[in-house]
Design an enzyme around this catalytic site. Structure first.
Site, PDB file in Angstrom:
ATOM      1  N   ARG A 128       0.856  -1.187   0.000  1.00 30.15           N
ATOM      2  CA  ARG A 128       0.000   0.000   0.000  1.00 30.15           C
ATOM      3  C   ARG A 128       0.895   1.240   0.000  1.00 30.15           C
ATOM      4  O   ARG A 128       1.711   1.415   0.909  1.00 30.15           O
ATOM      5  CB  ARG A 128      -0.899  -0.008   1.244  1.00 30.15           C
ATOM      6  N   HIS A 154      -3.307  10.950   0.652  1.00 29.38           N
ATOM      7  CA  HIS A 154      -2.790  10.734   2.011  1.00 29.38           C
ATOM      8  C   HIS A 154      -2.204  12.061   2.483  1.00 29.38           C
ATOM      9  O   HIS A 154      -1.006  12.198   2.699  1.00 29.38           O
ATOM     10  CB  HIS A 154      -1.764   9.601   2.005  1.00 29.38           C
ATOM     11  N   GLU A 181      -7.605   8.231   6.199  1.00 36.07           N
ATOM     12  CA  GLU A 181      -7.907   8.855   7.493  1.00 36.07           C
ATOM     13  C   GLU A 181      -8.454  10.282   7.381  1.00 36.07           C
ATOM     14  O   GLU A 181      -7.840  11.239   7.869  1.00 36.07           O
ATOM     15  CB  GLU A 181      -6.664   8.838   8.390  1.00 36.07           C
ATOM     16  N   ASN A 235      -7.515   1.352   9.815  1.00 34.75           N
ATOM     17  CA  ASN A 235      -6.216   1.656  10.407  1.00 34.75           C
ATOM     18  C   ASN A 235      -6.426   1.625  11.913  1.00 34.75           C
ATOM     19  O   ASN A 235      -7.174   2.457  12.447  1.00 34.75           O
ATOM     20  CB  ASN A 235      -5.730   3.051   9.997  1.00 34.75           C
ATOM     21  N   TYR A 272      -4.776   1.670  15.763  1.00 36.54           N
ATOM     22  CA  TYR A 272      -3.617   1.913  16.623  1.00 36.54           C
ATOM     23  C   TYR A 272      -3.943   1.746  18.103  1.00 36.54           C
ATOM     24  O   TYR A 272      -3.208   1.093  18.824  1.00 36.54           O
ATOM     25  CB  TYR A 272      -3.024   3.307  16.357  1.00 36.54           C
ATOM     26  N   GLU A 286      -3.575  -0.341   8.077  1.00 40.31           N
ATOM     27  CA  GLU A 286      -2.432   0.104   8.897  1.00 40.31           C
ATOM     28  C   GLU A 286      -2.555  -0.496  10.291  1.00 40.31           C
ATOM     29  O   GLU A 286      -3.657  -0.545  10.858  1.00 40.31           O
ATOM     30  CB  GLU A 286      -2.398   1.635   9.071  1.00 40.31           C
TER      31      GLU A 286
HETATM   32  O1  IFM Z   1       2.239   7.781   9.921  1.00 39.73           O
HETATM   33  C1  IFM Z   1       0.864   7.747  10.106  1.00 39.73           C
HETATM   34  C2  IFM Z   1       0.153   7.534   8.785  1.00 39.73           C
HETATM   35  O2  IFM Z   1       0.482   8.511   7.863  1.00 39.73           O
HETATM   36  C3  IFM Z   1      -1.338   7.572   8.995  1.00 39.73           C
HETATM   37  N1  IFM Z   1      -1.742   6.681  10.047  1.00 39.73           N
HETATM   38  C4  IFM Z   1      -1.022   6.702  11.285  1.00 39.73           C
HETATM   39  C5  IFM Z   1       0.472   6.626  11.034  1.00 39.73           C
HETATM   40  C6  IFM Z   1       1.232   6.689  12.379  1.00 39.73           C
HETATM   41  O3  IFM Z   1       0.947   7.904  13.017  1.00 39.73           O
END
Ligand code: IFM
Length: 446
Positions: free
Chosen positions: A78, A122, A167, A293, A295, A354
């Site tokens: 990606r 992005h 995002e 994505n 986290y 992600e």
């Molecule tokens: O680096 C970023 C990415 O560009 C978008 N998602 C989160 C990642 C980590 O912060």
């Protein structure tokens, strides 16, 4: 750490990056300036004044980077296409040299047996469009659709699936509400037209991609929202935050309506941005896949004073990444179940586009990243066993790269990059991920 996960045959293993974070070459071959070039040059905007001018120099070293991907045995890669490289001012004239770069990249990926998965936006908006209002201007959505068609016409014969936006929540809130990312606007809730125009852009582009027989995903950074207690006030605050962070970006696309944002004091038409018919337009192309994505979860309490209708609070006892983000793998499983419970049949197959963590440079042998990946893949495999349709996993990131307002200080890569010499050195997590992919592929050969 487990090094095998019970995931189905055909599950796709990948890694992710983004143009401004790795390419460099910002003034080469006719690329126009982006909002990030301008923002990063502003004193104090980015830690230590770092910019993406060189980044990982991937523009010149993409073959070396593809060799690293081939070494991992990736199924998919990606990356994002830089809008200002392809359409330097954001509208009108197309830059053939910019398109040619992505043409070479795609061919080299295919040659290495890796399926390209491009993201069309992005965060590196052409500065020319920002000068006319950027995502606050409805017109930007139409310019995005034109640019998407140009890129799809060039690469669509070799690239089957596309991500429109990355995002939009983060871009809207950090870029337009709080000003900690480009373009650095501080409009608070009045930033929300930027969210609507991104969704409109997504839908216009999605229709054009579908007309060309291509699949479309939208990637967002979704978070499980945990009320800090069972009190009615904390629960209401958590609902308000969930509507802003998650549902604002998934409800219109998946079920054709915006969530109620009245607890935030936001009008239904998002300050006049939503025109009659827009929400149907956003819903109508449908999604072939949801890019997730993930986290960390977010814990939310009632507000402590006037202002925002929620307070973001700490998650006690959670381990932290080098960035200070809480590590809560099981929240990924919760999020996947939550999405299925909320959207039911309207939820398309999910791809994790992600997931990863920042680890301090001097940490050897990169054990925190291996643990992070292994524990998240473990719960992902559980969720899949529980019936959630997840088709692939793209770790963030292939390379250490430019982490936006943190500059080069946060290292998310499987591969270490020395930003002075551009020497790439695979980390222990690279070997771990490579072995994991290989054993998954071997398990399914039998
Ligand atoms: O680096 C970023 C990415 O560009 C978008 N998602 C989160 C990642 C980590 O912060």
């Amino acid at each position: 750490m487990p090094d095998r996960f019970d995931l189905p045959a055909g599950f796709r293993w990948g890694a992710a990056t983004a143009a401004y974070q790795i390419e460099g070459a910002v003034e080469e071959d006719g690329r126009g300036p982006s909002v990030w070039d301008v923002f990063a040059a502003r004193p104090g905007a980015v830690r230590d004044g770092h910019t993406g001018a060189v980044a990982c120099d991937h523009y010149h070293r993409y073959l070396e980077d593809i060799a690293l991907m081939r070494g991992l045995g990736l199924d998919g890669y990606r990356f994002s296409v830089s809008w200002p490289r392809v359409v330097p001012t954001g509208a009108g004239t197309v830059n053939p040299a910019g398109l040619a770069f992505y043409d070479r990249l795609v061919d080299a990926l295919l040659e290495a047996g890796i399926t390209p998965l491009p993201t069309l936006f992005h965060w590196d908006l052409p500065q020319g469009l920002e000068d006319g209002g950027g995502w606050l201007d409805r017109d930007t959505a139409y310019r995005f659709a034109e640019y998407a068609a140009v890129v799809a016409d060039r690469l669509g014969d070799r690239v089957p699936a596309w991500i429109t936006l990355n995002e939009p929540f983060v871009h809207t809130v950090f870029g337009y509400a709080l000003g900690t990312h480009a373009p650095g606007r501080t409009l608070m809730f009045e930033a929300l037209p930027a969210a609507h125009h991104q969704l409109l852009a997504h839908s216009l582009a999605a229709s054009l991609l579908h007309e060309r027989g291509l699949e479309v995903m939208l990637s967002n950074n979704l978070t499980p929202v945990w009320p800090a207690s069972d009190s009615a006030e904390d629960v209401a605050a958590a609902e308000a935050y969930d509507a802003l962070h998650n549902r604002l970006f998934t409800d219109p696309v998946l079920v054709g309506r915006y969530p109620d944002l009245s607890a935030l004091g936001v009008p239904d038409d998002l300050y006049g941005a939503v025109h009659p018919g827009d929400v149907d337009l956003i819903h109508s192309p449908g999604l072939d896949g949801l890019g997730l994505n993930y986290y960390n979860p977010t814990r939310v309490a009632a507000p402590v004073g006037p202002g925002l209708p929620f307070t973001l609070v700490d998650i006690p006892d959670a381990p932290r990444t080098a960035f200070g983000w809480p590590v809560v793998p099981d929240a990924l499983r919760q999020l996947l179940h939550h999405l299925r419970d909320v959207y039911g049949a309207a939820l398309p197959p999910i791809t994790i586009t992600e997931n990863g963590c920042s680890v301090a440079e001097d940490t050897s042998p990169d054990q925190p990243r291996i643990e992070f990946l292994a524990t998240h893949l473990d719960v992902l495999a559980e969720a899949v066993a529980e019936g959630i349709d997840v088709r692939g996993y793209y770790t963030w990131s292939l390379l250490d790269n430019y982490e936006w307002a943190e500059g080069y200080h946060q290292r998310f890569g499987l591969v270490h990059v020395d930003f002075e010499t551009q020497v790439r050195t695979p980390k222990a997590s690279y070997a771990w991920y490579r072995d994991l992919i290989e054993s998954h592929q071997n398990d399914h050969l039998r």
